[in-house]
Design a protein around this motif. Sequence first.
Motif, PDB file in Angstrom:
ATOM      1  N   VAL A  19       0.838  -1.206   0.000  1.00 64.30           N
ATOM      2  CA  VAL A  19       0.000   0.000   0.000  1.00 64.30           C
ATOM      3  C   VAL A  19       0.869   1.251   0.000  1.00 64.30           C
ATOM      4  CG1 VAL A  19      -1.652   1.339   1.361  1.00 64.30           C
ATOM      5  CG2 VAL A  19      -1.975  -1.124   1.070  1.00 64.30           C
ATOM      6  N   ALA A  20       1.926   1.238   0.818  1.00 60.22           N
ATOM      7  CA  ALA A  20       2.816   2.402   0.879  1.00 60.22           C
ATOM      8  C   ALA A  20       3.480   2.657  -0.466  1.00 60.22           C
ATOM      9  CB  ALA A  20       3.874   2.192   1.966  1.00 60.22           C
ATOM     10  N   VAL A  21       3.898   1.592  -1.147  1.00 57.02           N
ATOM     11  CA  VAL A  21       4.546   1.746  -2.454  1.00 57.02           C
ATOM     12  C   VAL A  21       3.564   2.303  -3.476  1.00 57.02           C
ATOM     13  CG1 VAL A  21       5.569   0.480  -4.377  1.00 57.02           C
ATOM     14  CG2 VAL A  21       6.284  -0.027  -2.040  1.00 57.02           C
ATOM     15  N   VAL A  22       2.327   1.795  -3.474  1.00 59.21           N
ATOM     16  CA  VAL A  22       1.329   2.268  -4.439  1.00 59.21           C
ATOM     17  C   VAL A  22       0.997   3.734  -4.197  1.00 59.21           C
ATOM     18  CG1 VAL A  22      -1.065   2.029  -5.176  1.00 59.21           C
ATOM     19  CG2 VAL A  22       0.344  -0.005  -4.849  1.00 59.21           C
ATOM     20  N   VAL A  23       0.768   4.089  -2.938  1.00 58.45           N
ATOM     21  CA  VAL A  23       0.418   5.475  -2.623  1.00 58.45           C
ATOM     22  C   VAL A  23       1.582   6.408  -2.939  1.00 58.45           C
ATOM     23  CG1 VAL A  23      -0.180   7.070  -0.765  1.00 58.45           C
ATOM     24  CG2 VAL A  23      -1.267   4.820  -0.882  1.00 58.45           C
ATOM     25  N   ALA A  24       2.797   5.995  -2.585  1.00 53.84           N
ATOM     26  CA  ALA A  24       3.963   6.846  -2.834  1.00 53.84           C
ATOM     27  C   ALA A  24       4.301   6.933  -4.311  1.00 53.84           C
ATOM     28  CB  ALA A  24       5.171   6.313  -2.062  1.00 53.84           C
TER      29      ALA A  24
END
Length: 312
Positions: A19-24
């Motif tokens: 999730v962090a990778v997608v959002v970032a």
Amino acid sequence: MDLVWPATAWALWAAALAVAVVVAGRERPAASPTPAGEPAPRAVGELLRGMRAQEVFHATLSELAERGPARIEGDRLALAPFAGEEALPAYQRWALERVRARLAGLDLADEAESPLVALMPDGADLEGEFAPLVRRRAIELGLARRRWPSLLVPVGLAVALAAPWYVTVAEAGVSWLGGIATMVSFVAGGSLLLGGRGFLLTARGREVAAGPAPQREWIFTGSGWQGAGIEPAGYAPGGPRRHEVAGHVVKRWYDTERETRYLALHDGRSERAKAFAVDHGTYKDVLPGDCVRLLVRREGDVVRVLTHERHW
């Protein structure tokens, strides 16, 4: 041994990372994006191509020479009166201040000429202070971005690794599974912390990095070569298939027509220097002013660098 809780903990951490990778990964607007078709600053382009910090600094000096604060003739630089210093990007101001400091250390006035290699800052200063300013400029121009919007993201993910690690070790104890969990936590956590906020190229930045480098002359005359000329190493019929040559690198360049990189080597005695074809790795590592010993083929291309010394 019940692995349900360890598997659940690792799955939750992996989901949080995803999730962090997608959002970032969402593109964020640049502060002052480069208009389409307009070339990126030379120094920024060299950084995106992965060149050494010394190469990026020399490109910055070329930019200063074009804008007015500096004058470059051959391998010598002198500063010139300039009223718009406040409008320069931060990395150019840093370079200008360091050049002034170097000239002062050599007891030279700003208008006095000095060899470029004598003005080159230490590698640690270039990597620790100068390169981050160039990276920041690349981000401002929309050519790169941070992987994480805040440093709290990688730190939080690294700290969160303690949960699946503890659950695994508590369940598996001292076993191969506990060892694997410890190793994965150490490697993943260390990578997140050491990587900081990260630095990634945008689509426009990848175009710049893949494009040809602009022509820029960087020569060295400290070996006695006065720029009288460069001749190709040439083919030596009947000679050994490979032989060694040594001297100072006095020039490097990229031939866009042949798509070949060259360096010119001067032996300290001859009037002319000899040109040898090199691969991309050697081109990046060897700079004008370096003293090298090369193993070359009789066709004139370099097999490998045998010794490499830098005295500046």
